[in-house]
Write an enzyme that holds these catalytic residues in place. Sequence first.
Site, PDB file in Angstrom:
ATOM      1  N   PHE A 113      43.536  33.109  -7.574  1.00  8.39           N
ATOM      2  CA  PHE A 113      43.588  32.674  -6.266  1.00  8.39           C
ATOM      3  C   PHE A 113      42.559  31.418  -6.027  1.00  8.39           C
ATOM      4  CE2 PHE A 113      42.840  36.305  -2.700  1.00  8.39           C
ATOM      5  CZ  PHE A 113      44.297  36.525  -2.870  1.00  8.39           C
ATOM      6  N   GLN A 226      37.557  30.770   9.853  1.00 11.68           N
ATOM      7  CA  GLN A 226      38.601  30.501   8.451  1.00 11.68           C
ATOM      8  C   GLN A 226      39.716  30.543   8.800  1.00 11.68           C
ATOM      9  OE1 GLN A 226      39.385  33.119   4.294  1.00 11.68           O
ATOM     10  NE2 GLN A 226      38.623  31.226   3.947  1.00 11.68           N
ATOM     11  N   HIS A 228      44.023  31.440   7.982  1.00 12.75           N
ATOM     12  CA  HIS A 228      44.318  31.222   6.638  1.00 12.75           C
ATOM     13  C   HIS A 228      45.934  30.135   6.329  1.00 12.75           C
ATOM     14  CE1 HIS A 228      46.980  33.389   2.953  1.00 12.75           C
ATOM     15  NE2 HIS A 228      46.101  33.771   2.459  1.00 12.75           N
ATOM     16  N   LEU A 238      49.991  37.970   7.411  1.00 14.72           N
ATOM     17  CA  LEU A 238      49.036  37.366   6.722  1.00 14.72           C
ATOM     18  C   LEU A 238      50.254  37.627   5.388  1.00 14.72           C
ATOM     19  CD1 LEU A 238      46.728  36.296   5.400  1.00 14.72           C
ATOM     20  CD2 LEU A 238      46.490  38.366   4.276  1.00 14.72           C
ATOM     21  N   GLU A 241      47.679  35.185  -0.104  1.00 17.03           N
ATOM     22  CA  GLU A 241      47.328  34.531  -1.543  1.00 17.03           C
ATOM     23  C   GLU A 241      47.187  33.882  -2.649  1.00 17.03           C
ATOM     24  OE1 GLU A 241      44.093  30.964  -0.164  1.00 17.03           O
ATOM     25  OE2 GLU A 241      43.195  32.402  -2.407  1.00 17.03           O
ATOM     26  N   ARG A 272      41.047  27.671   1.041  1.00 16.32           N
ATOM     27  CA  ARG A 272      41.810  27.716   1.612  1.00 16.32           C
ATOM     28  C   ARG A 272      42.051  26.555   3.385  1.00 16.32           C
ATOM     29  NH1 ARG A 272      41.266  33.805   2.560  1.00 16.32           N
ATOM     30  NH2 ARG A 272      42.319  34.991   1.325  1.00 16.32           N
ATOM     31  N   HIS A 337      41.633  33.542  10.162  1.00 19.80           N
ATOM     32  CA  HIS A 337      41.860  35.010   9.176  1.00 19.80           C
ATOM     33  C   HIS A 337      40.274  35.703   9.401  1.00 19.80           C
ATOM     34  CE1 HIS A 337      43.051  37.153   5.666  1.00 19.80           C
ATOM     35  NE2 HIS A 337      41.779  36.811   4.915  1.00 19.80           N
ATOM     36  N   ARG A 372      34.968  30.453   3.249  1.00 16.39           N
ATOM     37  CA  ARG A 372      35.104  32.044   2.099  1.00 16.39           C
ATOM     38  C   ARG A 372      35.961  31.540   1.177  1.00 16.39           C
ATOM     39  NH1 ARG A 372      38.353  36.836   1.976  1.00 16.39           N
ATOM     40  NH2 ARG A 372      39.337  36.666   3.370  1.00 16.39           N
TER      41      ARG A 372
HETATM   42  C1  LIG Z   1      45.091  40.680   6.526  1.00 14.70           C
HETATM   43  C2  LIG Z   1      44.324  41.164   5.689  1.00 14.70           C
HETATM   44  C3  LIG Z   1      44.374  41.084   4.958  1.00 14.70           C
HETATM   45  C4  LIG Z   1      42.672  40.422   3.849  1.00 14.70           C
HETATM   46  N1  LIG Z   1      42.734  40.670   2.326  1.00 14.70           N
HETATM   47  C5  LIG Z   1      42.154  40.509   1.819  1.00 14.70           C
HETATM   48  C6  LIG Z   1      41.736  40.372   0.215  1.00 14.70           C
HETATM   49  O1  LIG Z   1      42.940  40.706  -0.150  1.00 14.70           O
HETATM   50  N2  LIG Z   1      41.138  40.164  -0.653  1.00 14.70           N
HETATM   51  C7  LIG Z   1      39.637  40.067   0.447  1.00 14.70           C
HETATM   52  O2  LIG Z   1      38.682  39.914  -0.557  1.00 14.70           O
HETATM   53  N3  LIG Z   1      39.725  39.559   2.098  1.00 14.70           N
HETATM   54  C8  LIG Z   1      40.512  40.118   2.372  1.00 14.70           C
HETATM   55  N4  LIG Z   1      40.449  40.256   4.080  1.00 14.70           N
HETATM   56  C9  LIG Z   1      39.615  40.148   4.260  1.00 14.70           C
HETATM   57  C10 LIG Z   1      39.009  41.394   4.190  1.00 14.70           C
HETATM   58  O3  LIG Z   1      40.226  41.818   4.360  1.00 14.70           O
HETATM   59  C11 LIG Z   1      37.516  42.022   5.591  1.00 14.70           C
HETATM   60  O4  LIG Z   1      36.568  40.889   5.791  1.00 14.70           O
HETATM   61  C12 LIG Z   1      37.413  43.078   5.366  1.00 14.70           C
HETATM   62  O5  LIG Z   1      37.725  44.131   5.053  1.00 14.70           O
HETATM   63  C13 LIG Z   1      36.082  43.947   6.263  1.00 14.70           C
HETATM   64  O6  LIG Z   1      35.243  44.946   5.818  1.00 14.70           O
HETATM   65  P1  LIG Z   1      34.519  45.592   7.361  1.00 14.70           P
HETATM   66  O7  LIG Z   1      34.415  46.937   6.204  1.00 14.70           O
HETATM   67  O8  LIG Z   1      33.651  44.411   7.072  1.00 14.70           O
HETATM   68  O9  LIG Z   1      35.398  46.120   8.068  1.00 14.70           O
HETATM   69  P2  LIG Z   1      36.096  46.687   8.864  1.00 14.70           P
HETATM   70  O10 LIG Z   1      37.606  47.035   7.741  1.00 14.70           O
HETATM   71  O11 LIG Z   1      37.134  45.675  10.071  1.00 14.70           O
HETATM   72  O12 LIG Z   1      36.141  47.431   9.326  1.00 14.70           O
HETATM   73  C14 LIG Z   1      35.642  48.007  11.157  1.00 14.70           C
HETATM   74  C15 LIG Z   1      35.898  48.905  11.218  1.00 14.70           C
HETATM   75  O13 LIG Z   1      33.918  48.886  12.346  1.00 14.70           O
HETATM   76  C16 LIG Z   1      34.684  49.943  13.256  1.00 14.70           C
HETATM   77  N5  LIG Z   1      34.244  49.012  14.530  1.00 14.70           N
HETATM   78  C17 LIG Z   1      34.793  48.161  15.123  1.00 14.70           C
HETATM   79  N6  LIG Z   1      33.520  47.783  16.838  1.00 14.70           N
HETATM   80  C18 LIG Z   1      33.518  49.080  16.717  1.00 14.70           C
HETATM   81  C19 LIG Z   1      33.287  49.630  17.938  1.00 14.70           C
HETATM   82  N7  LIG Z   1      32.692  49.116  18.935  1.00 14.70           N
HETATM   83  N8  LIG Z   1      33.057  51.358  17.899  1.00 14.70           N
HETATM   84  C20 LIG Z   1      32.483  51.602  16.722  1.00 14.70           C
HETATM   85  N9  LIG Z   1      33.354  51.376  15.518  1.00 14.70           N
HETATM   86  C21 LIG Z   1      33.996  49.854  15.670  1.00 14.70           C
HETATM   87  C22 LIG Z   1      35.927  50.031  12.800  1.00 14.70           C
HETATM   88  O14 LIG Z   1      36.272  51.322  13.335  1.00 14.70           O
HETATM   89  C23 LIG Z   1      36.496  50.179  11.477  1.00 14.70           C
HETATM   90  O15 LIG Z   1      36.235  51.357  11.153  1.00 14.70           O
HETATM   91  C24 LIG Z   1      41.606  40.522   4.559  1.00 14.70           C
HETATM   92  C25 LIG Z   1      42.128  40.649   6.006  1.00 14.70           C
HETATM   93  C26 LIG Z   1      43.162  40.833   6.696  1.00 14.70           C
HETATM   94  C27 LIG Z   1      42.559  40.770   8.216  1.00 14.70           C
END
Ligand SMILES: Cc1cc2nc3c(=O)[nH]c(=O)nc-3n(C[C@H](O)[C@H](O)[C@H](O)COP(=O)(O)OP(=O)(O)OC[C@H]3O[C@@H](n4cnc5c(N)ncnc54)[C@H](O)[C@@H]3O)c2cc1C
Length: 557
Positions: A113, A226, A228, A238, A241, A272, A337, A372
């Site tokens: 990566f 960031q 991507h 996306l 990577e 990135r 991203h 990141r």
């Molecule tokens: C397309 C994509 C691919 C990625 N690939 C990678 C990867 O391969 N490796 C890596 O390390 N990172 C990757 N990332 C980054 C990583 O996936 C995210 O930073 C991480 O998964 C975020 O997790 P989280 O639990 O913080 O938030 P999320 O998984 O986004 O969860 C947020 C939660 O909050 C809830 N929520 C939001 N607003 C409210 C509200 N107002 N009221 C109640 N609930 C709410 C939602 O319902 C959800 O359950 C990627 C990101 C994207 C967008």
Amino acid sequence: MLHHDIVVVGAGLAGQRAALAAARAGHDVAVVSKLHPLRSHSGAAQGGINAAIGAEDSVDTHIFDTVKGSDYLGDQDAIEFFCQQAGPTVIEMEHFGTIFSRGDDGSLARRAFGGAGFPRTIYAADRTGLALLQGIFEHLSTETIRIYDEWFLLSIVVREGRVQGITAFDRKSGQIEGIVAKAVIVATGPAGRIYGRTTNAHSCTGDGIAAAYRAGANLKDMEFVQFHPTALLESSILITEGARGEGGIMKNALGERFMTRYAPHVLDLASRDVVSRAIVTEVKSGRGFPGGYVTLELMHLGKEKIESRLQEICDFSRAFAGVDPVTEPIPVFPAQHYMMGGIGTNMQGETNVPGLYAAGEAACVSIHGANRLGGNSLLETLVFGKQAGVAAAAYVSGAPESRLAPTDLERETGHFLALRARTEGESPRVLRTELQQTMDQSVGIYRDPDDLYRALRKVRELQERNRNVHVVDPATTYNLDLTDALEVGHLLDLAEVIVVGAIARTESRGAHTRVDFPARDDKNWMKHTIARWTSGGPELSYAPVAYTRWDPTERVY
Ligand SMILES: Cc1cc2nc3c(=O)[nH]c(=O)nc-3n(C[C@H](O)[C@H](O)[C@H](O)COP(=O)(O)OP(=O)(O)OC[C@H]3O[C@@H](n4cnc5c(N)ncnc54)[C@H](O)[C@@H]3O)c2cc1C
């Protein structure tokens, strides 16, 4: 009024991991999520999760890569802890049931990566996020955790200097509810929809970051956004990577492997910020394809590898760009991203507000600093989600009872009634589109001061217009028009913090590139930006970066 010891807002990987840790410490835990947990954006993560496992790699190299990747803005004590937890965390997830891809000898497969000195990204084909989410969700279901899905956080109530609970909107019933809790953990994920060109899901609107900011929490390093390098040209979906990690290469319209100019040692696998700037520079210098893009070639990897290791991105390319990666190059251009910034926390997930915790992409510990590394974010959700759950559990054991006053609910209800009663006004969609166009044009990869000031004026104009936002749909249940109106206010608040921080930071570091200050300025700017909400806009202050072993040096890839 509902009562729980701890309310976790957000059911992505960070929220679920936090809830599991708090419940296993013996507390009454609730999870509030605007989506079904398995629809959280974590499920969209493709490429993988980092951990230095195996004899050839080392935790120290992972730490160094992360410090360097952060352009020396990451807190080194937090990064050390984070990288040490990586191996045990991935193994725990495997024991939770995540089915990772395997190498020929049966060990966990790893791919290269960006910005990593060793191939240490562990993956489940190109659906790693979903595999992790499913594994943890099964375990969550074995605990007595109450899940309120389709509930939308409205506010975090802070009184007497500590958290008292939250107010939320139940999309299914249309009712506003109060949940009394001694501790609240915000894990509401990304805010990428501040931008139009983003890889983030439509739901990524920074609601929890905005609510915490309004409740008095400090936001940290929000100007670091960031981009991507490889998002599909028009849809911005996306292309992981991992595609370059598996051997994919980028070319400009002259057929040149242009990364030789920008990162002679690691080429396409530089970090990135470096690769995104390179693509924009190629296009601006007239070496891009007509329409402004470069291509990512996978053809030389062969059909079998492409379709087994990168199946999802094959489907996306075929469906959304009309190209088959097995036989044709994929048109790509950078898109927003990830937010390096977020709610400021320490390593325990504690914020400056007693009883308020944050984890995952909504938080900023900070381990990513100014940029990141891919694969570090999935790991962050699990490591610091658990930390926040453990710390909140310890806090509630000794904290006094919390209480929500009737006025807490009346305030939100009054706001709602006023919104619903309005018969004309601004469309939330128009406000959001104008914001996104402004951020895409003026607060992107290269930042010009005139553009930043123009963006700030526009964001403030939109905030003013947002006071008169009008919800057309009269439905009382599942009213997306209504949640759009709430979300656009959050996007505007956070956009303002990003722009104000970017104007103030007169240097270039990581993902923040000022055309008028092209060099990193360690003497004046080796510090975290802290933003505090005031009625007149964000008030900025600065906090030191934690050092352990690595002195800042020039960053070369
Ligand atoms: C397309 C994509 C691919 C990625 N690939 C990678 C990867 O391969 N490796 C890596 O390390 N990172 C990757 N990332 C980054 C990583 O996936 C995210 O930073 C991480 O998964 C975020 O997790 P989280 O639990 O913080 O938030 P999320 O998984 O986004 O969860 C947020 C939660 O909050 C809830 N929520 C939001 N607003 C409210 C509200 N107002 N009221 C109640 N609930 C709410 C939602 O319902 C959800 O359950 C990627 C990101 C994207 C967008």
